[in-house]
Structures are given as C-alpha cells and as structure tokens.
Design a protein around this motif. Structure first.
Motif, short mmCIF file in Angstrom:
data_model
loop_
_atom_site.label_atom_id
_atom_site.label_comp_id
_atom_site.label_asym_id
_atom_site.label_seq_id
_atom_site.Cartn_x
_atom_site.Cartn_y
_atom_site.Cartn_z
N ALA A 91 1.10 -1.14 0.08
CA ALA A 91 -0.09 -0.09 -0.06
C ALA A 91 0.93 1.28 -0.16
O ALA A 91 2.06 1.22 0.72
CB ALA A 91 -0.77 0.14 1.15
N GLU A 93 0.58 5.15 0.87
CA GLU A 93 -0.19 6.24 1.63
C GLU A 93 0.63 7.65 1.43
O GLU A 93 1.73 7.95 1.51
CB GLU A 93 0.13 6.02 3.17
CG GLU A 93 -0.39 4.55 3.53
CD GLU A 93 0.07 4.14 4.92
OE1 GLU A 93 -0.36 3.25 5.39
OE2 GLU A 93 0.69 4.87 5.71
N ASN A 103 -4.53 10.15 1.63
CA ASN A 103 -4.92 9.22 0.32
C ASN A 103 -4.05 7.56 0.38
O ASN A 103 -2.95 7.79 0.49
CB ASN A 103 -4.48 9.95 -0.75
CG ASN A 103 -5.58 10.76 -1.53
OD1 ASN A 103 -6.72 10.77 -1.78
ND2 ASN A 103 -4.91 12.28 -1.27
N ILE A 104 -4.88 6.75 0.57
CA ILE A 104 -4.36 5.31 0.45
C ILE A 104 -4.51 4.84 -0.69
O ILE A 104 -5.85 4.71 -1.40
CB ILE A 104 -4.81 4.38 1.54
CG1 ILE A 104 -4.79 5.09 2.91
CG2 ILE A 104 -4.37 2.96 1.47
CD1 ILE A 104 -5.46 4.46 3.98
N TYR A 105 -3.45 4.06 -1.56
CA TYR A 105 -3.57 3.51 -2.63
C TYR A 105 -3.10 2.28 -2.67
O TYR A 105 -2.03 1.64 -2.21
CB TYR A 105 -2.86 4.19 -3.74
CG TYR A 105 -2.87 3.43 -5.26
CD1 TYR A 105 -4.14 2.82 -5.86
CD2 TYR A 105 -1.83 3.02 -5.51
CE1 TYR A 105 -4.04 2.40 -7.03
CE2 TYR A 105 -1.79 2.43 -6.88
CZ TYR A 105 -2.83 1.90 -7.53
OH TYR A 105 -2.75 1.09 -8.65
N ILE A 136 -7.17 -1.06 6.39
CA ILE A 136 -7.98 0.01 6.39
C ILE A 136 -8.65 0.73 7.45
O ILE A 136 -8.59 1.59 8.01
CB ILE A 136 -9.34 -0.33 5.29
CG1 ILE A 136 -8.69 -0.50 4.01
CG2 ILE A 136 -10.59 0.88 5.38
CD1 ILE A 136 -9.83 -0.94 3.03
N HIS A 139 -6.58 2.80 9.98
CA HIS A 139 -6.48 4.33 9.72
C HIS A 139 -7.63 4.78 10.14
O HIS A 139 -7.78 6.22 10.11
CB HIS A 139 -6.15 4.47 8.30
CG HIS A 139 -4.88 3.92 7.72
ND1 HIS A 139 -3.80 4.95 7.94
CD2 HIS A 139 -4.44 2.76 6.88
CE1 HIS A 139 -2.61 4.02 7.42
NE2 HIS A 139 -3.09 3.13 6.98
N VAL A 153 -9.53 6.39 0.04
CA VAL A 153 -8.86 4.87 -0.38
C VAL A 153 -9.26 4.68 -1.87
O VAL A 153 -10.42 4.86 -2.37
CB VAL A 153 -9.68 3.66 0.33
CG1 VAL A 153 -9.08 2.50 0.17
CG2 VAL A 153 -9.29 3.87 1.99
N HIS A 154 -7.96 4.21 -2.59
CA HIS A 154 -8.32 4.00 -4.01
C HIS A 154 -7.84 2.73 -4.49
O HIS A 154 -6.85 2.14 -4.09
CB HIS A 154 -7.31 5.24 -4.71
CG HIS A 154 -7.51 6.66 -4.28
ND1 HIS A 154 -8.19 7.53 -5.10
CD2 HIS A 154 -7.10 7.29 -3.18
CE1 HIS A 154 -8.15 8.59 -4.41
NE2 HIS A 154 -7.59 8.41 -3.26
N LEU A 190 -14.36 -4.12 0.26
CA LEU A 190 -14.40 -2.60 0.64
C LEU A 190 -15.81 -2.31 1.44
O LEU A 190 -15.72 -1.33 2.49
CB LEU A 190 -14.11 -1.61 -0.47
CG LEU A 190 -12.89 -1.54 -1.23
CD1 LEU A 190 -12.87 -0.89 -2.40
CD2 LEU A 190 -11.90 -1.33 -0.29
N TRP A 300 -13.54 4.06 -5.19
CA TRP A 300 -13.00 5.16 -4.24
C TRP A 300 -13.99 5.00 -2.90
O TRP A 300 -15.00 4.73 -3.01
CB TRP A 300 -13.28 6.51 -5.07
CG TRP A 300 -12.31 6.66 -6.17
CD1 TRP A 300 -11.26 7.29 -6.26
CD2 TRP A 300 -12.89 6.43 -7.68
NE1 TRP A 300 -10.95 7.37 -7.73
CE2 TRP A 300 -12.04 6.78 -8.71
CE3 TRP A 300 -14.02 5.68 -7.95
CZ2 TRP A 300 -11.99 6.53 -9.72
CZ3 TRP A 300 -14.29 5.45 -9.24
CH2 TRP A 300 -13.23 6.17 -10.18
#
Length: 452
Positions: A91, A93, A103-105, A136, A139, A153-154, A190, A300
């Motif tokens: 991940a 961040e 922003n978390i990818y 997730i 955070h 989250v992306h 998600l 998203w």
C-alpha cells in the motif's frame, strides 16, 4: 532497544486497540485474532519506507508526503512448524498537509495459493479479506490515527494471474477470478471493511465504483451480477468539467497515472490543461488496460472524520512527520533499500507447496538478516488465532467469505481459494536462530531476536 508489547484482548472491539498507539502490526494482529475463523499460527512481516515529499497533482504546490508499506502474512504447519507465505499487500500512503487528508492506494495484493490449515467444514482460508479490512480500519481508528480529517481509499482492479509471488500462477491450487468476479469481490470487501470499523468519529462515508466503457449503473451491475441494494454510487468522485491534472492524483503503478503521463507526453501543455474528467474517462475506456474486451474497474471510498484536535498547519505537519517516522511494527528503510529488498523477494518462486515452503524459509532469512543490519530485535511477530468454528448465520462459510480471493499489484487481481486437495508432507526447517514467543489467543507479544 527491545520492545515488549503485551495486549489483553477483550470482547469489546473498541477495547481491542485501546493500548495500541500508532503501531500498525499490533493492530493487525488484534484484528486478525478476532476475524479469522479456525486455528492458525501466523507470522507478519512488515517493511515500510521513511516518508518523502511527493507531488500527486501537476499543479500541486502544497506539501504532501509518501510512505510505502509491504505486509506479508505466513502460516506455520502445526506438525512440522514449516512456514508458508500466504498473502501480501503493498500500500502507498500519501499525507496531504494543507488538506489534512490521507490518500491510500492499495497497489499490490497477492497470494501464493498455499494454505496450511483448514477451517469451517474443511474449507481453506487465506485471510486476504481480513488483512485488507484490518489495514483500512487501522487508519479509521481514532486511537491510532487521530490527525487526518479526510481519508480516501483508491483501488484499481484488473484480473491478472500473478504479481507479487513469482510463478504462483503455476500453482494448480491457485484459482484466478475473472475480470467481473474480481470487481464484485472488491466491491464487497471494501463495503464490509467500512461497515465493520469500530471508529466512532466517522461523519460521512461515500463509496464509488466505475467500470470504463459501461456508462450506466444498470449495465455495470448486470456485468458483475450484483443485485444488492447498497449505498455504492456508480461513477467517480470527480466533477466532469474539472481539469484532470487538478483533481485526479498520480499514484505509482496506477492506470490513471499512466494515462495522465500519456496525455502530458503527447499533447502540448496548454492543450492538456483543457482535458476534463469526462474526456479523460472516455479516452481510458478505449485503450490500454481496457482494450480487446478487457474489463477493469476503479473504486473510491471517501471518509470525513470529526477532528479530535485543532492544530495549526505547521503543527499538523510536524505531527504527521513524527507519526510517519515511527516504525509500523517491522523494518523501516529508505525507498532505495525498500526496492532492493523487494527485488530479492521477487527472485523467490511460489509455483507449488514444496517450493513455496523453501522460498518462505529463504524470505525469513532475508528479513531476519535485514533486522540484524538495522539492530532490530523484534521485527517479526508470530501469533495464534483460535476462533471457535461455530456453524451459524454469522460464522457460516458464506457469511465469513470462505471463498477467499487473491489480488495482484496495481491491477488488483483476485483469486479464489477453495482447494481441499491433500498436501504432501514436508521436511522440518530450522528457525534461523530466532526466539519465538507464541501466546494464547488472548495475548500478543513481539518476537525478540537473541542478542549476539
């Protein structure tokens, strides 16, 4: 310095984490012990980068910082104590100071297809879903991450046979989901991750998903065979008339970023500045990852939180940097060393159980050697999961997602784990000279390395 953290696990989910201040690995352990069914002996490896300045938007002038995290979960055989890597997440961040936004990818998730123990009705479980949800929720917890007002989250989801675990696609026990199965799985994972959060300071949670080339929600739902009446919004969290360079972030290894680079490379800057969001999605839907009848999608989730503290911008930046420089629970290195370690990992192979066991042993040695170099005595955590295998509506195979998936880097590939095949016996391996404290399911404790 040796760190010895012992946390009593209570029945209340909020109490689970009241003694954990900012340590990701400890949080993951507590969460997995409560959410994974059956009996398991797990180990977590965590490798992260020190924060560095990062620009997410072409026109961005405000400060932001990037941190990358690799999480590997392995399981031990109760008979031989051999260890097999099962699942992994990488991940990225991005902490945007002025906007108080994280922003978390989630760029890479993969599994080997090698699962050691059985759970409800002899089903296999890789704990991939639980690991993602736990990461997730870490955070979202007020006690661990109280500083960010907005969390986004992306996900980019595209089916591929393998990414993180080299040659794992050759493992016959690794069942790959197709494009539409992957999209449906991500949507469910998600949705459940944000539903199960114990945080009490979430004011607004909005979820979008979008499949380029499928303009209407009805067509998208029909495609992925999703008839659930949920609160997902079909579309994207960007205004159609906005300039793409102003609103769409550029993450490493993301399809959107590659198309943004493509626009910048092939058009004059003045012309590219005129490309809006609607035109951008039209361009994406006919090329690259979406050409030749390929199907992929984007997800998203945007979260707004109530602020527990009112800090000035310079104070907020100082707090963010202080938090980012704290070890997440494993080894923290500069990005160059992070990449070098990943390259060593990619040289290992996971094409069947025998080779996976050998590669897992090799990875353990690589990680332990890095711990020695960094003077870390407690870089790996081993713990037990002992959950009753009760057959009721809440713990039935269907409700606890016994059909586990595997997701690959950048493209979020998912693979199903349902194999009941018998495994060949394997030979015991050495433990690399590391003292491992395995406690009951009500305790966690860090692994300490023998001082030499």
């Amino acid at each position: 310095m040796d760190i010895n953290i012992t946390t009593e696990v209570g029945n209340n989910s909020t109490q689970l984490f009241e003694n954990i201040q900012g340590n990701l690995v400890d949080y993951l352990i507590c969460s997995l012990k409560k959410t994974v069914p059956g009996n398991h002996i797990y180990k977590i490896y965590a490798l992260s980068t020190l924060p560095k300045p990062k620009t997410l938007f072409k026109s961005q002038e405000k400060k932001s910082y990037e941190r990358k995290i690799l999480l590997l979960l392995s399981e031990k055989k109760s008979s031989t104590k051999e260890e097999a890597l099962m699942t992994s997440i990488e991940a990225h961040e991005y902490y945007m100071v002025e906007e108080e936004t994280l922003n978390i990818y989630i760029s890479k998730v993969d599994t080997t297809g090698c699962i050691i123990s059985t759970t409800v009705k002899d089903k296999k479980i890789s704990a991939t879903k639980q690991l993602i949800s736990s990461y997730i929720n870490y955070h979202l917890e007020e006690k661990t991450q109280p500083r960010n007002k907005y969390i986004n989250v992306h996900i980019f989801a595209r089916s591929q046979p393998q990414y993180l675990f080299t040659k794992s696609s050759n493992n016959l026990k690794k069942h790959i989901l197709d494009d539409t199965g992957l999209l449906k799985w991500w949507k469910k994972v998600l949705g459940q991750a944000f539903t199960t959060s114990t945080s009490n300071n979430l004011q607004n949670v909005r979820k979008w998903y979008y499949i380029p080339g499928y303009a209407s929600e009805s067509k998208a739902r029909s495609l992925i065979k999703d008839n659930n009446n949920d609160d997902w919004i079909y579309g994207y969290p960007y205004n159609n008339e906005s300039k793409v360079d102003d609103v769409i972030p550029k993450f490493d290894d993301d399809a959107k970023a590659r198309w943004l680079d493509h626009l910048n490379d092939n058009e004059d800057n003045d012309e590219n500045d005129k490309t809006n969001v609607k035109e951008f999605w039209e361009i994406i839907s006919i090329g690259g990852e979406f050409s030749g009848e390929k199907i992929a999608g984007f997800f998203w989730v945007n979260v707004e939180r109530s602020k527990s503290e009112d800090l000035k911008k310079e104070e907020y930046e100082a707090v963010i940097l202080e938090n980012l420089k704290k070890n997440v629970g494993g080894i923290m290195v500069e990005e160059e060393e992070f990449i070098r370690t990943l390259q060593k990992f990619f040289e290992l192979e996971f094409c069947n159980e025998e080779i996976t066991l050998k590669s897992s042993e090799d990875w353990s040695k690589i990680f332990e050697d890095l711990c020695v170099q960094k003077g870390i005595n407690d870089g790996v955590v081993e713990f037990k999961v002992e959950q009753p295998q009760i057959e009721d509506k809440e713990t039935s195979p269907k409700s606890i997602e016994m059909i586990e998936m595997e997701i690959k880097p950048n493209d979020g590939t998912v693979q199903e784990e349902t194999s009941n095949n018998k495994r060949k016996p394997a030979n015991p391996v050495e433990n690399n000279g590391v003292n491992v404290n395995v406690l009951s399911s009500s305790l966690i404790k860090r692994v300490k390395r023998d001082k030499k």
